[in-house]
Write a protein that holds these residues in place. Structure first.
Motif, short mmCIF file in Angstrom:
data_model
loop_
_atom_site.label_atom_id
_atom_site.label_comp_id
_atom_site.label_asym_id
_atom_site.label_seq_id
_atom_site.Cartn_x
_atom_site.Cartn_y
_atom_site.Cartn_z
N VAL A 169 0.82 -0.78 0.17
CA VAL A 169 0.21 0.11 -0.28
C VAL A 169 1.07 1.19 0.02
O VAL A 169 0.54 2.46 -1.18
CB VAL A 169 -1.29 0.01 1.26
CG1 VAL A 169 -1.78 1.45 1.55
CG2 VAL A 169 -1.86 -1.44 1.21
N GLN A 170 2.23 1.13 0.80
CA GLN A 170 2.98 2.66 1.06
C GLN A 170 3.46 2.16 -0.64
O GLN A 170 3.65 3.51 -1.22
CB GLN A 170 3.88 1.89 2.05
CG GLN A 170 5.05 3.43 2.35
CD GLN A 170 6.00 2.73 3.45
OE1 GLN A 170 6.58 1.77 3.29
NE2 GLN A 170 6.66 3.66 4.37
N LYS A 171 4.52 1.89 -1.34
CA LYS A 171 4.25 1.27 -2.55
C LYS A 171 3.59 2.19 -3.82
O LYS A 171 4.04 3.18 -4.44
CB LYS A 171 4.96 0.77 -2.94
CG LYS A 171 5.94 0.68 -4.02
CD LYS A 171 5.93 -0.90 -4.81
CE LYS A 171 7.08 -0.66 -6.43
NZ LYS A 171 7.38 -2.47 -6.38
N ALA A 172 2.19 1.76 -3.56
CA ALA A 172 1.44 2.88 -4.48
C ALA A 172 1.07 4.35 -3.99
O ALA A 172 0.37 4.84 -4.80
CB ALA A 172 0.15 1.31 -3.64
N LEU A 173 0.82 3.73 -2.54
CA LEU A 173 -0.09 5.31 -2.22
C LEU A 173 1.77 6.09 -2.33
O LEU A 173 1.42 7.84 -3.62
CB LEU A 173 0.54 5.13 -1.26
CG LEU A 173 -0.45 7.07 -0.33
CD1 LEU A 173 -0.92 7.82 -1.03
CD2 LEU A 173 -0.16 6.82 1.38
N LYS A 174 2.44 5.62 -2.44
CA LYS A 174 4.13 6.72 -2.67
C LYS A 174 3.60 7.21 -4.45
O LYS A 174 3.69 7.74 -5.00
CB LYS A 174 5.08 6.27 -2.27
CG LYS A 174 6.51 6.86 -2.85
CD LYS A 174 7.26 6.11 -2.44
CE LYS A 174 8.88 7.10 -2.70
NZ LYS A 174 10.55 6.49 -2.32
N SER A 175 3.35 6.12 -5.45
CA SER A 175 3.41 6.13 -6.37
C SER A 175 2.42 6.80 -7.16
O SER A 175 2.37 7.92 -8.19
CB SER A 175 3.65 4.79 -6.82
OG SER A 175 3.31 4.24 -9.20
N ALA A 179 2.87 10.91 -9.11
CA ALA A 179 1.77 11.16 -10.72
C ALA A 179 1.11 12.02 -10.04
O ALA A 179 0.93 13.44 -11.11
CB ALA A 179 0.90 9.64 -11.00
N VAL A 180 1.03 12.44 -8.41
CA VAL A 180 -1.10 13.88 -8.46
C VAL A 180 1.08 14.90 -8.54
O VAL A 180 0.27 15.93 -9.46
CB VAL A 180 -1.22 13.55 -7.26
CG1 VAL A 180 -1.53 15.43 -7.10
CG2 VAL A 180 -2.21 12.53 -7.79
N GLN A 185 2.35 19.98 -10.61
CA GLN A 185 3.73 20.63 -10.80
C GLN A 185 3.97 20.96 -12.17
O GLN A 185 4.20 22.28 -13.22
CB GLN A 185 5.06 19.76 -10.93
CG GLN A 185 5.54 19.55 -9.83
CD GLN A 185 6.51 21.03 -9.23
OE1 GLN A 185 5.62 21.46 -8.76
NE2 GLN A 185 7.96 21.09 -9.55
N LYS A 186 3.26 20.08 -13.42
CA LYS A 186 3.13 20.32 -14.92
C LYS A 186 2.07 21.78 -14.76
O LYS A 186 2.01 21.91 -15.86
CB LYS A 186 2.87 18.84 -15.98
CG LYS A 186 2.60 19.40 -17.15
CD LYS A 186 2.06 18.48 -18.27
CE LYS A 186 2.00 18.43 -19.69
NZ LYS A 186 1.46 17.04 -20.13
#
Length: 235
Positions: A169-175, A179-180, A185-186
């Motif tokens: 879950v931590q990995k998915a949340l970090k990813s 992305a957000v 930023q863009k």
């Protein structure tokens, strides 16, 4: 009720190293002063467990035979010539034949040796019952220990599963957060570029306005008709 019969009680002069006077199967290792009987180790242990005989005085036969032979037989206090060879169950005390026929008449009684056999059977019955309960308790404790071990193993497995799930879950949340962040930023960069472009255009327009107002100020102060006509045509 059992009728009184003549009985020869075991005396201290008997050879105690030969046979137990209760079970007739084991070698005698001690002498009961109160019952005037020779007992083996097993019968002596039962003697100490039974309420009626647990207070009896047991003498070890390891002493010299001369000492054992001097042990007196217990006699009735009221009838000194009569040995206490009966057990009155009603009064829970040892009696002689005369007492049993008088003050203990119609009471439930047995000869000591017979009473010991009955009491031993009761002890065996209770021992068997307790042994059964011990087996049940032993099995229950074993099952509880196994269950506790299973619970500990399950807890360890659950901790491992939760830890693994947390990392996923931590990995998915970090990813997702990355992305957000990149999308934000863009978008913000594009907005900054647009604002910068608009500011550049506005500043250029501001400079033209400043130049216009400066020129207009000068024109108000001139008397040159040709310059005024030129300025008016440009405006």
């Amino acid at each position: 009720m059992t009728s009184p019969v003549k009985m020869e009680a075991a005396g201290p002069d008997d050879d105690l190293s030969q046979q137990c006077s209760n079970c007739d199967s084991g070698s005698a290792t001690c002498w009961c002063e109160d019952c005037s009987e020779a007992l083996c180790d097993e019968c002596a242990a039962a003697h100490r467990r039974v309420t009626l005989t647990r207070s009896h005085k047991l003498l070890q036969t390891s002493m010299p035979k001369e000492s054992v032979s001097t042990l007196p037989t217990k006699f009735c206090r009221l009838h000194p010539s009569e040995p206490l060879q009966l057990l009155c169950f009603t009064c829970k005390e040892f009696t002689c034949r005369d007492c049993q026929l008088t003050s203990h008449m119609n009471h439930s009684y047995q000869f000591v040796k017979e009473a010991m056999t009955v009491l031993r059977k009761k002890v065996d019955y209770y021992s068997a019952s307790v042994e059964t309960q011990r087996d049940v308790i032993r099995r229950s404790l074993k099952n509880m220990e196994i269950r506790l071990q299973c619970i500990e193993e399950r807890k360890a497995l659950l901790r491992a599963e939760l830890s693994q799930e947390f990392l996923a879950v931590q990995k998915a949340l970090k990813s997702k957060m990355l992305a957000v962040y990149q999308a934000s930023q863009k978008m913000l960069t594009m907005e900054c570029d647009s604002i910068q472009q608009m500011m550049t255009q506005l500043k250029q327009q501001q400079q033209r306005h400043e130049l216009f107002f400066e020129t207009a100020k000068n024109m108000r102060q001139t008397n040159n008709l040709h310059s005024l006509m030129k300025y008016s045509s440009q405006g």
